[in-house]
Design a protein around this motif. Structure first.
Motif, PDB file in Angstrom:
ATOM      1  N   GLY A   1       0.853  -1.240  -0.168  1.00 35.23           N
ATOM      2  CA  GLY A   1      -0.100   0.068  -0.155  1.00 35.23           C
ATOM      3  C   GLY A   1       0.815   1.230   0.027  1.00 35.23           C
ATOM      4  O   GLY A   1       0.490   2.285  -0.560  1.00 35.23           O
ATOM      5  N   ASN A   2       2.026   1.223   0.615  1.00 30.54           N
ATOM      6  CA  ASN A   2       2.801   2.442   0.729  1.00 30.54           C
ATOM      7  C   ASN A   2       3.506   2.754  -0.470  1.00 30.54           C
ATOM      8  O   ASN A   2       4.073   3.858  -0.857  1.00 30.54           O
ATOM      9  N   ASP A   3       3.625   1.818  -1.586  1.00 24.61           N
ATOM     10  CA  ASP A   3       4.253   2.076  -2.843  1.00 24.61           C
ATOM     11  C   ASP A   3       3.421   3.096  -3.648  1.00 24.61           C
ATOM     12  O   ASP A   3       3.761   3.731  -4.544  1.00 24.61           O
ATOM     13  N   PHE A   4       1.971   2.952  -3.093  1.00 30.40           N
ATOM     14  CA  PHE A   4       1.259   3.961  -3.734  1.00 30.40           C
ATOM     15  C   PHE A   4       1.066   5.272  -3.196  1.00 30.40           C
ATOM     16  O   PHE A   4       1.343   6.264  -3.457  1.00 30.40           O
ATOM     17  N   VAL A   5       0.616   5.106  -1.912  1.00 30.44           N
ATOM     18  CA  VAL A   5       0.063   6.387  -1.075  1.00 30.44           C
ATOM     19  C   VAL A   5       1.619   7.211  -0.532  1.00 30.44           C
ATOM     20  O   VAL A   5       1.335   8.448  -0.210  1.00 30.44           O
ATOM     21  N   ASN A   6       2.442   6.349  -0.325  1.00 33.29           N
ATOM     22  CA  ASN A   6       3.740   7.163   0.078  1.00 33.29           C
ATOM     23  C   ASN A   6       5.001   6.982  -0.933  1.00 33.29           C
ATOM     24  O   ASN A   6       6.130   7.201  -0.542  1.00 33.29           O
ATOM     25  N   ASN A   7       4.614   6.934  -2.170  1.00 33.41           N
ATOM     26  CA  ASN A   7       5.591   7.100  -3.003  1.00 33.41           C
ATOM     27  C   ASN A   7       4.871   7.526  -4.450  1.00 33.41           C
ATOM     28  O   ASN A   7       5.142   8.700  -4.836  1.00 33.41           O
ATOM     29  N   TYR A   8       4.106   6.295  -5.298  1.00 33.26           N
ATOM     30  CA  TYR A   8       3.872   7.136  -6.531  1.00 33.26           C
ATOM     31  C   TYR A   8       2.791   8.329  -6.509  1.00 33.26           C
ATOM     32  O   TYR A   8       2.892   9.253  -7.106  1.00 33.26           O
ATOM     33  N   TYR A   9       1.961   8.129  -5.288  1.00 29.83           N
ATOM     34  CA  TYR A   9       1.052   9.353  -5.242  1.00 29.83           C
ATOM     35  C   TYR A   9       1.322  10.343  -4.054  1.00 29.83           C
ATOM     36  O   TYR A   9       0.601  11.070  -3.743  1.00 29.83           O
ATOM     37  N   LEU A  10       2.633  10.200  -3.463  1.00 29.09           N
ATOM     38  CA  LEU A  10       2.929  11.028  -2.350  1.00 29.09           C
ATOM     39  C   LEU A  10       2.756  12.559  -2.514  1.00 29.09           C
ATOM     40  O   LEU A  10       2.076  13.181  -1.893  1.00 29.09           O
ATOM     41  N   VAL A  11       3.327  12.951  -3.775  1.00 29.99           N
ATOM     42  CA  VAL A  11       3.267  14.207  -4.075  1.00 29.99           C
ATOM     43  C   VAL A  11       2.918  14.331  -5.598  1.00 29.99           C
ATOM     44  O   VAL A  11       3.238  13.405  -6.346  1.00 29.99           O
ATOM     45  N   PRO A  12       2.306  15.426  -6.078  1.00 30.71           N
ATOM     46  CA  PRO A  12       2.285  15.585  -7.507  1.00 30.71           C
ATOM     47  C   PRO A  12       3.410  15.372  -8.371  1.00 30.71           C
ATOM     48  O   PRO A  12       4.282  15.973  -8.142  1.00 30.71           O
TER      49      PRO A  12
ATOM     50  N   GLN B   1       8.349   8.395 -14.219  1.00 32.41           N
ATOM     51  CA  GLN B   1       9.158   7.397 -14.708  1.00 32.41           C
ATOM     52  C   GLN B   1       7.960   6.243 -15.268  1.00 32.41           C
ATOM     53  O   GLN B   1       8.537   5.616 -16.429  1.00 32.41           O
ATOM     54  N   PHE B   2       7.195   6.189 -14.310  1.00 35.41           N
ATOM     55  CA  PHE B   2       5.953   4.898 -14.980  1.00 35.41           C
ATOM     56  C   PHE B   2       4.701   5.484 -15.020  1.00 35.41           C
ATOM     57  O   PHE B   2       4.376   6.364 -14.355  1.00 35.41           O
ATOM     58  N   THR B   3       3.885   5.199 -16.114  1.00 38.35           N
ATOM     59  CA  THR B   3       2.764   5.041 -16.130  1.00 38.35           C
ATOM     60  C   THR B   3       2.130   4.151 -14.986  1.00 38.35           C
ATOM     61  O   THR B   3       2.749   3.290 -14.433  1.00 38.35           O
ATOM     62  N   LEU B   4       0.826   4.386 -14.545  1.00 34.81           N
ATOM     63  CA  LEU B   4       0.153   3.594 -13.312  1.00 34.81           C
ATOM     64  C   LEU B   4       0.361   1.781 -13.626  1.00 34.81           C
ATOM     65  O   LEU B   4       0.858   1.239 -12.996  1.00 34.81           O
ATOM     66  N   PRO B   5       0.072   1.563 -15.037  1.00 35.60           N
ATOM     67  CA  PRO B   5      -0.117   0.084 -15.102  1.00 35.60           C
ATOM     68  C   PRO B   5       1.577  -0.198 -15.226  1.00 35.60           C
ATOM     69  O   PRO B   5       1.538  -1.464 -14.796  1.00 35.60           O
ATOM     70  N   ASN B   6       2.135   0.473 -15.773  1.00 35.49           N
ATOM     71  CA  ASN B   6       3.661  -0.245 -15.715  1.00 35.49           C
ATOM     72  C   ASN B   6       4.283  -0.034 -14.362  1.00 35.49           C
ATOM     73  O   ASN B   6       5.141  -0.953 -14.166  1.00 35.49           O
ATOM     74  N   TYR B   7       3.913   0.987 -13.451  1.00 35.41           N
ATOM     75  CA  TYR B   7       4.225   0.846 -12.170  1.00 35.41           C
ATOM     76  C   TYR B   7       3.880  -0.317 -11.343  1.00 35.41           C
ATOM     77  O   TYR B   7       4.774  -0.729 -10.822  1.00 35.41           O
TER      78      TYR B   7
END
Length: 304
Positions: free
Chosen positions: A175-186, A193-199
């Protein structure tokens, strides 16, 4: 698990996870009775390791612990018992595994197992960098190897291997890989680096490496949780929700991640030739609970 936001968010996500894990445990709890229990992951399952670290990702102040038997904070990101506590009770342990960093984890208490989880971590090493000093997944596995050397000194190498092979293992991370990484800041580094599906594909591939190392270290009965509805926890509703609804983008991330996690686990089991990794679909169980609470022993409520 997202830290920084609110204890309500942690409690909500813990409850979602407990529902899913309780049902997944139904098929394996009898096999796990009387065996050691090992825990890996983030704040959903951290029982106090971060209290021994210089980090802001700590649950060492009220309201954490208000419903624990001592009514005091314990390092659990919960008002009371957390997921490992409940599983320990279900499999008949005398106590839940202690945090690996606890000075009380020694001697015969090593035979109960150990909790290596650390709030704020993710599958990726750059997840939760704002918390600085946390036990990232690769380090948790290093500690597991160290644990085995320690327990070998107590009961011998052969008995230690048997203890680990027979143990129940819980791993809750992602879960943190989304809320505390990918979506942490705009426009985060990973979102550029990645689109969401590729991430999602990337973190699944990295997770597979971690699980294979866990297998190589002797784990043979591993319960792997997916993510709950990330966009519906209170903090994300406040930050990203629209018109009182869940965050559509985080819900999309969940819907991409969970099926690929299950497919990856099935692939590993086929490669190994036995069912070692068992998926707990906490997202689906949560949605079932919301849509049909009576089936879970909770009366339906009417909207006012």
């Amino acid at each position: 698990m997202a830290i920084a936001t609110s204890s309500a968010s942690v409690a909500m996500r813990s409850w979602m996870m407990i529902i899913g894990i309780a049902f997944a445990l139904g098929s394996i709890v009898r096999l796990a009775e009387g065996r050691a229990f090992f825990v890996f992951g983030d704040s959903l399952v951290d029982s106090g390791n971060n209290n021994y670290l210089a980090t802001t990702a700590r649950a060492d102040a009220p309201p954490y612990g208000i419903d624990f038997p001592t009514h005091r904070p314990t390092g659990r990101f919960s008002n009371g018992f957390n997921i490992p506590d409940i599983i320990s009770q279900r499999i008949g342990q005398s106590e839940a595994p202690l945090p690996y960093l606890s000075p009380e984890l020694n001697g015969q208490r090593l035979l109960i197992g150990a909790n290596f989880a650390s709030a704020g971590i993710g599958i990726l090493n750059d997840t939760g960098i704002q918390f600085v000093n946390i036990i990232r997944m690769f380090r948790q596995l290093d500690y597991f190897a160290e644990y085995q050397r320690r327990v070998s000194a107590v009961i011998g190498a052969q008995q230690a291997r048997q203890l680990v092979n027979r143990a129940l293992v819980l791993i809750t991370v992602g879960g943190n890989d989304f809320v505390n990484n990918y979506y942490l800041v705009p426009y985060s580094a990973r979102s550029r680096q990645f689109t969401l599906p590729n991430y999602v594909k990337y973190i699944i591939s990295e997770y597979r490496k971690l699980l294979m190392r866990l297998y190589e270290l002797g784990a043979r009965r591993v319960l792997v949780t997916g993510t709950g509805p990330l966009g519906c926890v209170p903090a994300e509703l406040a930050l990203r929700g629209s018109n009182g609804g869940c965050s559509a983008e985080l819900q999309r991330a969940t819907s991409l991640y969970n099926p690929q996690l299950e497919q990856m686990l099935q692939g590993i089991n086929r490669k190994i030739g036995q069912t070692v990794f068992i998926a707990a679909n906490t997202q689906q169980t949560h949605m079932d609970f919301v849509s049909n609470p009576q089936a879970y022993g909770t009366p339906a409520t009417k909207r006012l």
